[in-house]
Scaffold this active site. Structure first.
Site, PDB file in Angstrom:
ATOM      1  N   ILE A   1       7.734  -2.613   2.013  1.00 27.26           N
ATOM      2  CA  ILE A   1       6.768  -3.709   1.883  1.00 27.26           C
ATOM      3  C   ILE A   1       7.344  -5.003   2.478  1.00 27.26           C
ATOM      4  O   ILE A   1       8.314  -5.559   1.956  1.00 27.26           O
ATOM      5  CB  ILE A   1       6.348  -3.918   0.417  1.00 27.26           C
ATOM      6  CG1 ILE A   1       5.880  -2.594  -0.198  1.00 27.26           C
ATOM      7  CG2 ILE A   1       5.257  -4.991   0.342  1.00 27.26           C
ATOM      8  CD1 ILE A   1       4.743  -1.892   0.549  1.00 27.26           C
ATOM      9  N   THR A   2       6.725  -5.454   3.577  1.00 33.75           N
ATOM     10  CA  THR A   2       7.180  -6.658   4.281  1.00 33.75           C
ATOM     11  C   THR A   2       6.812  -7.910   3.487  1.00 33.75           C
ATOM     12  O   THR A   2       5.733  -7.966   2.890  1.00 33.75           O
ATOM     13  CB  THR A   2       6.516  -6.718   5.674  1.00 33.75           C
ATOM     14  OG1 THR A   2       6.742  -5.478   6.321  1.00 33.75           O
ATOM     15  CG2 THR A   2       7.112  -7.828   6.518  1.00 33.75           C
TER      16      THR A   2
ATOM     17  N   LEU B   1       0.842  -1.203   0.000  1.00 29.11           N
ATOM     18  CA  LEU B   1       0.000   0.000   0.000  1.00 29.11           C
ATOM     19  C   LEU B   1       0.878   1.253   0.000  1.00 29.11           C
ATOM     20  O   LEU B   1       0.765   2.110  -0.867  1.00 29.11           O
ATOM     21  CB  LEU B   1      -0.920  -0.031   1.235  1.00 29.11           C
ATOM     22  CG  LEU B   1      -1.775   1.210   1.492  1.00 29.11           C
ATOM     23  CD1 LEU B   1      -2.759   1.436   0.346  1.00 29.11           C
ATOM     24  CD2 LEU B   1      -2.549   1.063   2.805  1.00 29.11           C
ATOM     25  N   THR B   2       1.792   1.313   0.999  1.00 24.82           N
ATOM     26  CA  THR B   2       2.599   2.525   1.190  1.00 24.82           C
ATOM     27  C   THR B   2       3.457   2.833  -0.040  1.00 24.82           C
ATOM     28  O   THR B   2       3.971   1.935  -0.697  1.00 24.82           O
ATOM     29  CB  THR B   2       3.497   2.340   2.432  1.00 24.82           C
ATOM     30  OG1 THR B   2       2.653   2.129   3.551  1.00 24.82           O
ATOM     31  CG2 THR B   2       4.368   3.556   2.674  1.00 24.82           C
TER      32      THR B   2
ATOM     33  N   GLU C   1       1.001  -0.537  10.155  1.00 20.53           N
ATOM     34  CA  GLU C   1      -0.431  -0.847  10.148  1.00 20.53           C
ATOM     35  C   GLU C   1      -1.258   0.211  10.869  1.00 20.53           C
ATOM     36  O   GLU C   1      -2.150  -0.097  11.650  1.00 20.53           O
ATOM     37  CB  GLU C   1      -0.685  -2.257  10.698  1.00 20.53           C
ATOM     38  CG  GLU C   1       0.008  -3.277   9.811  1.00 20.53           C
ATOM     39  CD  GLU C   1      -0.441  -4.704  10.008  1.00 20.53           C
ATOM     40  OE1 GLU C   1      -1.595  -4.930  10.388  1.00 20.53           O
ATOM     41  OE2 GLU C   1       0.386  -5.609   9.761  1.00 20.53           O
TER      42      GLU C   1
ATOM     43  N   GLN D   1      16.940   0.508  30.843  1.00 19.53           N
ATOM     44  CA  GLN D   1      17.363   1.294  32.015  1.00 19.53           C
ATOM     45  C   GLN D   1      17.702   0.378  33.193  1.00 19.53           C
ATOM     46  O   GLN D   1      18.718   0.542  33.853  1.00 19.53           O
ATOM     47  CB  GLN D   1      16.228   2.267  32.395  1.00 19.53           C
ATOM     48  CG  GLN D   1      16.654   3.368  33.338  1.00 19.53           C
ATOM     49  CD  GLN D   1      17.620   4.340  32.684  1.00 19.53           C
ATOM     50  OE1 GLN D   1      17.697   4.431  31.464  1.00 19.53           O
ATOM     51  NE2 GLN D   1      18.396   5.034  33.495  1.00 19.53           N
TER      52      GLN D   1
END
Lengths: 261, 382
Positions: free
Chosen positions: B157-158, B125-126, B366, B339
């Site tokens: 895209i994964t 999509l991106t 997402e 920490q």
């Protein structure tokens, strides 16, 4: 072939020793929250052995377990791995029983199941490591017992077992029915598949009491004198050497000196 | 609403936990360092049925519910977020898109092998100029002689360029009306489609063993029949799927908070300062208590959203609430875990450092935290 596998729920042996507590007054392990129960490791391998036999020869696998406070999602693991049926022996009368009572009850349940070619047990359980229940079942039922197996096969109606001995293995054959105890040399048990888990979720275990088996549970033969945690003494010595090979030689010499090899 | 784990859920939890401990944990640091995508692990998870967990047995799935997937992803993320996100994408994005909108032929061709753990699929999509603003995409697809001709590019895209990648579902502009409103459709692009170029792997601060690439489409041709569902319904399709995806991302965040707490507590009980264990110092106790609160609330929100999915009830707001809270809480938890571990937490020798790097993207992927707030506000009636 019909296979019965005996499985035991034990406290997770991977937990540090300090997390196990014993009540000296009653000679019993104090149930500690935070120690999750698991299926005894050797028993998982017994299930694995049964599954391999079923894959090769077909048949039915019945898992059989005696215990108290059995956790449903733990004790169902053999079903999720592929066993067909699960029978639980649950009765307060079993609680203070010794290994003889356990073997007696398991043998009675096996008789009640009726049809079997092979009974598989883990070589011992990681809680008390007695390692006698498998042999006890064989004794009570009058069956041959083959211990510490690394492989079990069924060919032409004969059970063929590779049995671990200190310097290798020996091959033993017997006609069914026979009791075999399994060792870790058998190899990694399989992970349950999700489909197996879903199928296990739909199965309900059969529960039998001492009365269902017509059992006399007052047959204990063992007297526990003292239950205690041994003092843990660890000595660590680093074996030096100019090269890895030399360090290896030095280690071998040390081990021979200590009469270990 | 009853939120409870059944025997099945507990057995799944135990199985994935055991699998992750023996097959994944010993190698995660190395895969992360080398940016190595562990294809064999994804294949094994396929054999176990994790990839097909929430899909119908008709397509090789296990008929599990959303809560099962949540439990499984939580366990994977406790050990390795890269493996978890690989599974998340195929179980929550590419898989459901095919399941809900694909034709029978498309399901047999692309969904079934993926659920068996033989392949993986991506959803693209991106774009370089568009992320949260999904309507802003410019990648176009035009019908030419019975084929879609796709032009444009996609980013981050994964699952899009690994040895297991089989297909990429591409969101593309397939037309528009006179008022300028875009018609967006989803099209399945096989990995070997002519005109598709998979760019080099990104160098990421976290999820380094997951497979992430830019994609370039230059007159990329795929058959007209690769259109997923109805033409022009692309946005609606992924909006439907994304709600479930948010629950899954939330589960990964829960896993990270849980492992942060477990490791921090173990360290605090053992490590001594000023003559007593760290766990005897109130400053550390408060951090641990805050982590315990976070994991509890994040888990409750996630399980609630998953249970709503399983009961077929509306869950848009609850999924956004779970994703927003859990991912933000995970960022705080990994920060506090470093920490508490002090210098050790800053060293790559400790998994804590990897968890610290892996957590950040949970507030981005997402749907960013800002998008979740927009969704929640909209659901409130704003």
């Amino acid at each position: 072939m019909n296979i019965i596998v005996c499985v035991k729920q034990v406290p997770d042996p991977q937990m540090p020793m300090a997390s196990f507590k014993i009540d000296p007054a009653t000679n019993k392990l104090v149930p500690t929250p935070g120690i999750p129960p698991v299926i005894n490791g050797y028993d998982e391998q017994a299930v694995e052995a049964a599954l391999r036999l079923k894959e090769a020869n077909g048949g039915k696998i019945t898992a059989l377990s005696l215990g108290k406070e059995l956790v449903s999602d733990v004790i169902k693991k053999p079903l999720s791995m592929g066993a067909d049926e699960l029978i639980l022996l649950q009765d307060d009368a079993f609680e203070d029983g010794d290994d003889y009572v356990t073997a007696h009850a398991l043998a009675a349940a096996i008789k009640k199941i009726g049809e079997y070619d092979l009974i598989i047990c883990g070589r011992q359980a990681s809680d008390f490591d007695s390692g006698v229940v498998g042999a006890g079942i064989g004794e009570i039922l009058g069956l041959p017992v083959i211990t510490i197996a690394r492989d079990i096969k069924m060919t032409n109606g004969v059970i063929r077992v590779e049995r671990v001995v200190p310097d290798g293995y020996e091959v033993v054959e017997a006609s069914p029915p026979v009791v075999v105890t399994v060792s870790n040399e058998l190899g990694q048990p399989r992970y349950p598949t999700l489909r197996g888990i879903m199928a296990a979720g739909r199965k309900q275990p059969t529960v039998w009491s001492a009365q269902d088996l017509g059992l006399d549970t007052t047959v204990s033969r063992m007297k526990l004198l003292k239950l205690y945690q041994p003092d843990k003494i660890s000595q660590c010595e680093f074996i030096e050497g100019g090269s890895p090979a030399e360090a290896g030689v030095n280690l071998a010499l040390k081990l021979r000196e200590a009469k270990i090899i | 609403m009853d939120i409870a784990l059944s025997d099945n859920h507990l057995m799944i939890q135990r199985t994935v936990r055991d699998f992750a401990a023996s097959e994944i944990a010993p190698y995660s640091a190395q895969w992360d360092e080398e940016g190595h995508f562990p294809a064999h692990i994804i294949a094994k998870l396929g054999e176990l049925g994790i990839t097909g967990l929430i899909f119908p047995s008709k397509y090789g799935g296990s008929d599990g519910d959303m809560l099962s997937l949540v439990v499984a992803l939580e366990e994977l993320a406790k050990v390795d977020s890269s493996v978890a996100i690989t599974i998340e994408v195929l179980t929550s994005l590419s898989g459901p898109l095919l399941l809900h909108f694909g034709t029978e032929e498309q399901k047999q061709k692309w969904l079934v092998p993926m659920l068996q753990g033989k392949t993986i699929g991506a959803f693209a999509l991106t774009e370089p100029d568009t992320g949260s603003d999904a309507r802003g995409i410019t990648t176009s697809a035009v019908l030419v002689d019975g084929h879609w001709a796709i032009n444009g590019s996609k980013s981050y895209i994964t699952n899009s360029g690994s040895s297991m990648t089989d297909f990429i579902i591409v969101a593309a502009v397939t037309g528009g009306d006179e008022a300028g409103k875009k018609e967006i459709s989803n099209i399945v692009v096989p990995k070997d489609a002519p005109g598709l170029t998979v760019g080099s792997s990104y160098r990421k601060i976290g999820w380094r063993a997951s497979d992430t690439h830019p994609l370039f489409f230059e007159d990329c041709r795929v058959p007209e029949g690769n259109l997923l569902g109805e033409r022009g319904r692309g946005l609606a399709q992924f909006m439907k799927v994304l709600d479930g995806g948010r629950v899954a991302i939330s589960a990964m965040a829960v896993g990270l908070i849980e492992v942060s707490l477990q490791m921090s507590l173990a360290h605090a009980l053992k490590r001594r300062a000023f003559g007593k264990p760290l766990s005897d110092h109130q400053a550390i106790q408060f951090k641990l208590a805050d982590m315990a609160v976070s994991v509890d609330l994040a888990r409750l929100a996630t399980y609630r959203a998953a249970t709503l999915v399983d009961q077929g009830l509306p869950h848009k707001k609850e999924a956004a609430i779970a994703k927003l809270f859990s991912s933000e809480a995970a960022l705080q938890a990994v920060d506090q875990a470093v920490q508490i571990h002090g210098g050790l937490g800053f060293m790559e020798d400790s998994p804590i450092a990897r968890f610290y790097r892996d957590a950040k993207v949970l507030t981005i992927g997402e749907g960013t935290s800002e998008i979740q707030r927009m969704i929640i506000a909209r659901e409130l009636g704003c």
